[in-house]
Scaffold this motif. Structure first.
Motif, PDB file in Angstrom:
ATOM      1  N   ARG A  76      -1.020  -2.736   5.696  1.00 53.99           N
ATOM      2  CA  ARG A  76      -2.133  -2.323   4.846  1.00 53.99           C
ATOM      3  C   ARG A  76      -3.480  -2.585   5.493  1.00 53.99           C
ATOM      4  NH1 ARG A  76      -5.343  -5.355   1.953  1.00 53.99           N
ATOM      5  NH2 ARG A  76      -4.049  -7.146   2.438  1.00 53.99           N
ATOM      6  N   LEU A  86       0.804  -1.223   0.000  1.00 52.88           N
ATOM      7  CA  LEU A  86       0.000   0.000   0.000  1.00 52.88           C
ATOM      8  C   LEU A  86       0.838   1.276   0.000  1.00 52.88           C
ATOM      9  CD1 LEU A  86      -2.979   0.973   0.164  1.00 52.88           C
ATOM     10  CD2 LEU A  86      -2.712   1.035   2.649  1.00 52.88           C
ATOM     11  N   ALA A 144      -8.165   0.388  -0.554  1.00 52.73           N
ATOM     12  CA  ALA A 144      -7.060  -0.093   0.279  1.00 52.73           C
ATOM     13  C   ALA A 144      -7.087  -1.608   0.405  1.00 52.73           C
ATOM     14  CB  ALA A 144      -7.132   0.558   1.665  1.00 52.73           C
TER      15      ALA A 144
END
Length: 357
Positions: free
Chosen positions: A295, A211, A349
């Motif tokens: 993440r 991420l 995400a």
């Protein structure tokens, strides 16, 4: 005698054949011979599979599991608060779960808390649950102060309010079981947030950083949504429309303003403090959530903001749909757009895991 001689020769022949076969099956022969006594080599075992994003999870501290239990209890209390009497305002009894739409809106935050809290209590992806608990606890603190104001001191300065989808005058307020359960749910969420903050540094969970390249973009979008959310929260999501009346002296139509529900920062005392804390927590969570590692922690933080903002937006939409005295406002529509934006960031995400696989 001749028979016994032939039998002895046959036995010697079979013994010689067995000795030659045993000598041929030596240590260099694979699959058939016995391993020498001094060879202590062990057979190789296949390596354990590694997750696609290189996720590493260590031992989960008991305090982190306790935060998960607190989240589950908060969710259960929030669900139970929907059905009994919430408040009796001016002689009118209010129930949070009045109608199917109100129940569905009221289930959004409790169901998310139960799902995330159960995973955290079980020790699965702990930092996702800790991030959700920490952000949710910060947001719940302001809501807790507003709830305490509604049930204890809202009669000090009576005014028009929208409570449980009803437009009421807070001339007298009596608390019911639903109000106590709502306060308990918010208090347990705040407790879960405090436990999450205490156990964050002792909880090991890391990944390969899939991420990281997208974090600046997520943070910028989240901050813009946070500012939009605060601006929309400053005004009621459902308000009383103005009336057009004829002025008998001039014969012209005149706009007459009607007293509507109080805005977030118009309430006094604890409610004003709660509104300020809620607005600050929204902006702070929008800044911090995308930067949490790994993440899945960022996913948990964004999820907490998304469900909180969506619940507030849908509550305003519910009030406007179910009440003849109220109409949906532009801030209410903006709040719904902000909640959907947070949900989109949460999904983005989460999906980056597959992109990095």
């Amino acid at each position: 005698m001749a028979g016994r001689d032939r039998s002895a020769r046959d036995d010697r022949t079979r013994g010689a054949t067995a000795r030659r076969a045993a000598s041929a099956d030596g240590p260099g022969r694979r699959g058939t011979g016995n391993r020498p006594a001094g060879d202590r080599r062990t057979p190789r075992t296949p390596a354990a599979p590694v997750p696609a994003d290189g996720l590493v999870v260590g031992d989960v501290p008991p305090v982190a599991r306790a935060a998960g239990v607190a989240l589950v209890l908060a969710g259960l209390a929030g669900i139970a608060a929907l059905f009994p009497s919430y408040l009796v305002v001016g002689g009118q009894e209010l129930v949070l779960g009045r109608g199917l739409g109100a129940v569905l809106v009221g289930l959004l935050v409790p169901v998310a808390s139960i799902a995330v809290g159960a995973g955290l209590a079980a020790g699965r992806v702990p930092r996702l649950g800790l991030a959700y608990a920490g952000v949710g606890g910060a947001l719940a603190l302001g809501s807790l102060l507003i709830e305490v104001y509604r049930g204890s001191s809202s009669t000090v300065r009576p005014g028009i309010e929208v409570l449980a989808g009803e437009r009421v005058l807070t001339s007298s307020v009596t608390t019911g079981a639903g109000w106590w359960l709502s306060v308990a749910a918010l208090a347990l969420t705040v407790l879960a947030g405090a436990l999450a903050a205490a156990s964050w540094g002792r909880t090991v969970m890391e990944d390969r950083g899939a991420l990281d390249p997208a974090r600046p973009g997520l943070a910028g979008a989240a901050v813009l949504l946070g500012v939009l959310t605060v601006l929309c929260l400053a005004l009621p999501a459902a308000d009383v429309p103005d009336r057009l009346v004829d002025d008998p002296s001039t014969g012209l139509e005149v706009v007459v303003e009607q007293q509507g529900p109080q805005a977030l920062l118009e309430r006094p005392g604890l409610a004003l403090l709660g509104g300020l804390l809620l607005a600050g927590a929204v902006v702070l969570a929008s800044v911090l959530a995308p930067s949490l590692r790994p993440r899945l922690a960022a996913v948990g933080g964004l999820l907490a903001v998304a469900v909180t903002v969506l619940a507030a937006a849908l509550a305003g939409l519910r009030d406007a749909v179910t009440s003849d005295d109220l109409e949906w406002t532009v801030p209410g529509a903006g709040l719904l757009a902000a909640g959907l934006g947070y949900a989109l960031l949460t999904v983005l995400a989460w999906r980056l895991r597959r992109a990095a696989a």
